[in-house]
Design an enzyme around this catalytic site. Structure first.
Site, PDB file in Angstrom:
ATOM      1  N   VAL A 121       0.662  -1.101   0.398  1.00 55.84           N
ATOM      2  CA  VAL A 121       0.030  -0.157  -0.086  1.00 55.84           C
ATOM      3  C   VAL A 121       0.843   0.924  -0.253  1.00 55.84           C
ATOM      4  CG1 VAL A 121      -1.800   1.220   1.362  1.00 55.84           C
ATOM      5  CG2 VAL A 121      -1.842  -0.662   1.206  1.00 55.84           C
ATOM      6  N   GLU A 149      -7.494   2.159   2.460  1.00 53.96           N
ATOM      7  CA  GLU A 149      -7.090   1.981   0.672  1.00 53.96           C
ATOM      8  C   GLU A 149      -7.954   1.140   0.543  1.00 53.96           C
ATOM      9  OE1 GLU A 149      -6.035  -0.281  -0.073  1.00 53.96           O
ATOM     10  OE2 GLU A 149      -5.938  -1.163   1.906  1.00 53.96           O
ATOM     11  N   LYS A 190      -7.109  -3.181  -5.538  1.00 55.88           N
ATOM     12  CA  LYS A 190      -6.788  -4.339  -5.879  1.00 55.88           C
ATOM     13  C   LYS A 190      -5.286  -4.415  -6.243  1.00 55.88           C
ATOM     14  CE  LYS A 190     -10.137  -3.733  -8.904  1.00 55.88           C
ATOM     15  NZ  LYS A 190     -10.557  -2.629  -8.766  1.00 55.88           N
ATOM     16  N   ASN A 226     -14.287  -5.114   1.776  1.00 59.56           N
ATOM     17  CA  ASN A 226     -13.738  -6.037   1.885  1.00 59.56           C
ATOM     18  C   ASN A 226     -14.411  -7.497   2.729  1.00 59.56           C
ATOM     19  OD1 ASN A 226     -11.831  -5.556   0.697  1.00 59.56           O
ATOM     20  ND2 ASN A 226     -10.156  -4.964   2.439  1.00 59.56           N
ATOM     21  N   ILE A 238     -18.688 -12.941  -8.247  1.00 61.40           N
ATOM     22  CA  ILE A 238     -19.847 -13.631  -8.444  1.00 61.40           C
ATOM     23  C   ILE A 238     -19.225 -15.169  -9.352  1.00 61.40           C
ATOM     24  CG2 ILE A 238     -22.039 -12.270  -8.197  1.00 61.40           C
ATOM     25  CD1 ILE A 238     -22.253 -13.175 -11.051  1.00 61.40           C
ATOM     26  N   GLY A 260      -8.102 -15.460  -1.277  1.00 60.42           N
ATOM     27  CA  GLY A 260      -7.417 -15.510  -0.309  1.00 60.42           C
ATOM     28  C   GLY A 260      -6.812 -14.019  -0.459  1.00 60.42           C
ATOM     29  N   CYS A 264      -5.884  -9.339   1.800  1.00 63.29           N
ATOM     30  CA  CYS A 264      -7.400  -8.665   2.578  1.00 63.29           C
ATOM     31  C   CYS A 264      -7.668  -9.403   3.001  1.00 63.29           C
ATOM     32  CB  CYS A 264      -7.059  -7.849   1.715  1.00 63.29           C
ATOM     33  SG  CYS A 264      -6.077  -6.168   1.402  1.00 63.29           S
ATOM     34  N   LYS A 274      -4.181 -14.553  -7.119  1.00 61.28           N
ATOM     35  CA  LYS A 274      -4.602 -14.342  -7.610  1.00 61.28           C
ATOM     36  C   LYS A 274      -4.298 -13.602  -9.278  1.00 61.28           C
ATOM     37  CE  LYS A 274      -6.671 -10.122  -7.692  1.00 61.28           C
ATOM     38  NZ  LYS A 274      -7.341  -8.231  -7.414  1.00 61.28           N
TER      39      LYS A 274
END
Length: 451
Positions: free
Chosen positions: A11, A154, A157, A218, A260, A267, A270, A331
């Site tokens: 961040v 913050e 992503k 979140n 969705i 994971g 956050c 991700k």
């Protein structure tokens, strides 16, 4: 404006780079000496698209500086960002020791008024704790210097953090009762003016509401993911295809298509931490947060789905087999493996006596750092190399480069023509036509085999 950022992790570094690129002068402070020296050499400690050139360009232009000296940082900026980590404590609550340590350092060295912006994800009431810690230190110094503590969470992503910082959906500013709201609002509008031009994205509220807003955001997103994973589990048992269901409900504007997508669990740094931290907060106020606990429980169970499919397919005979694993990061577009589903899968496979041949476009070094040269893990140079001699292919991360593979080559390389897809990248009918067994989350052969 002159700005100091404490905590040059994910961040802090992104925020510092974007602020300096907008024309502000930024001083970055971190206790990690190696990290600071690397940054001065243009070595960026994290993978984030677009971040490296932003840091290097602004460092060379003199708009951003790096130091390990808290005193230097405090005396540099009128605005002090706290962007240090809040790791989970043993009970899952957020550990505030780093946040409060920075607050103490600011109060120890400050010689002029400061506005302290808490950028870290922190429990409700942290701004008050930071203010109290600073007030105590100033009293010990017998120093009367004005300061304000503002909650400024913050909403970045991973994989899109630079863009999110440059073009935010909203800028939340939480002001403590008793602080000079008019002055703080004027300062915040000046600070964020470069990112607030098209329309007013700034939302002002009290500090406690701002702190809860971050957790609520979140936790809402995590809830959508766990809900869809629950629907996928139901689909497997009633003979439905969850992808058709996703299209059916996503077309409702009240629901939408974002978050969705069913899969093998969420994971990262956050969602798991923030859901758990808010649960601990509610426990502390004697409130039973049933939905949040269910979200966490569903996600924990979902991370075991791929191993369940594998164990079912091979009838429990996994020992000695080799599995190609595509995707290690939690991700795409990041090298972050914190709480990644790939870790749950690989550790279960090793426990069962299997071997893993893994490939990820960015997370190979991170995987090496976590697991070292352990038996049963081979890190391969390409996704094709990971297939050679493997008994099956398992997909844990939806990297773009995995979406259009050569299925004939995959079938030829694998000992068993089977793909276990934790991200639902392919169409079951196409793989069936290729003679490949395809297990996905709530579709494919997973629907026919009730687990």
């Amino acid at each position: 404006m002159k700005i100091t950022v404490f905590g040059i992790g994910y961040v802090g570094l992104v925020q510092a780079a974007v602020l300096s690129d907008a024309g502000h002068d930024v001083c970055c402070v971190d206790v990690n000496e190696r990290r600071i020296e690397d940054l001065k050499k243009g070595i960026i400690p994290i993978y984030e698209p677009g971040l490296t050139p932003l840091v290097v360009e602004n460092y060379e232009a003199g708009r951003i500086v790096f130091t390990t000296s808290a005193e230097e940082g405090v005396n540099f900026g009128d605005i002090q960002f706290i962007a240090v980590g809040t790791p989970p404590d043993e009970d899952g609550s957020a550990d505030l020791k780093y946040v409060l340590s920075v607050a103490d350092a600011i109060a120890t060295h400050m010689q002029s008024p400061k506005i302290v912006l808490d950028k870290s994800t922190v429990p409700v009431g942290t701004a008050d704790k930071v203010a109290a810690a600073m007030a105590r230190r100033l009293a010990e110094r017998d120093a009367e210097i004005d300061f304000a503590v503002v909650s400024n969470p913050e909403f970045l992503k991973e994989g899109a953090a630079v863009n999110d910082c440059m073009s935010p959906d909203r800028i939340i500013v939480g002001i403590r009762p008793g602080d000079d709201a008019e002055k703080i609002e004027a300062t915040m509008r000046e600070l964020y003016a470069p990112f607030n031009r098209n329309h007013d994205r700034m939302i002002f509220m009290d500090a406690r509401s701002a702190e809860l807003t971050k957790y609520a955001a979140n936790c809402m997103l995590a809830t959508k993911i766990s809900f869809m994973n629950e629907m996928a589990n139901i689909a497997e048992r009633v003979g439905a295809d969850i992808e058709h269901v996703r299209h059916g409900i996503g077309s409702d504007s009240r629901i939408g298509y974002q978050f969705i997508y069913p899969g093998c669990g969420y994971g990262g740094s956050c969602f798991p931490k923030d859901v758990q931290a808010l649960i601990r907060t509610t426990d502390g106020i004697q409130f039973n947060s049933e939905i949040l606990k269910a979200v966490e429980s569903v996600n924990y169970r979902q991370k075991g789905k791929l191993f369940e499919y594998i164990n079912h397919y091979f009838k429990g005979d996994i020992s000695g087999k080799t599995f190609a694993v595509w995707g290690l990061s939690f991700k795409p577009k990041t090298d972050d493996m914190r709480e990644a589903s790939s870790r749950t899968l690989m550790e279960a496979l090793w426990q069962a006596g299997a071997r893993v041949q893994a490939y990820d476009p960015e997370a190979m070094e991170e995987c090496q750092r976590i697991y070292g040269d352990r038996d049963g893990l081979s890190l391969m140079g390409t996704k094709e190399a990971a297939l050679k001699g493997a008994d099956a292919l398992v997909i844990c991360t939806e990297w773009q480069s995995f979406r259009a593979p050569q299925f004939d080559a995959i079938k030829q390389q694998l000992r068993s023509p089977v793909i276990f897809d934790g991200r639902n990248l392919f169409e079951p009918e196409r793989l069936a036509a290729k003679g490949i067994d395809y297990y996905a989350i709530g579709r494919g052969l997973s629907v026919q085999s009730v687990l």
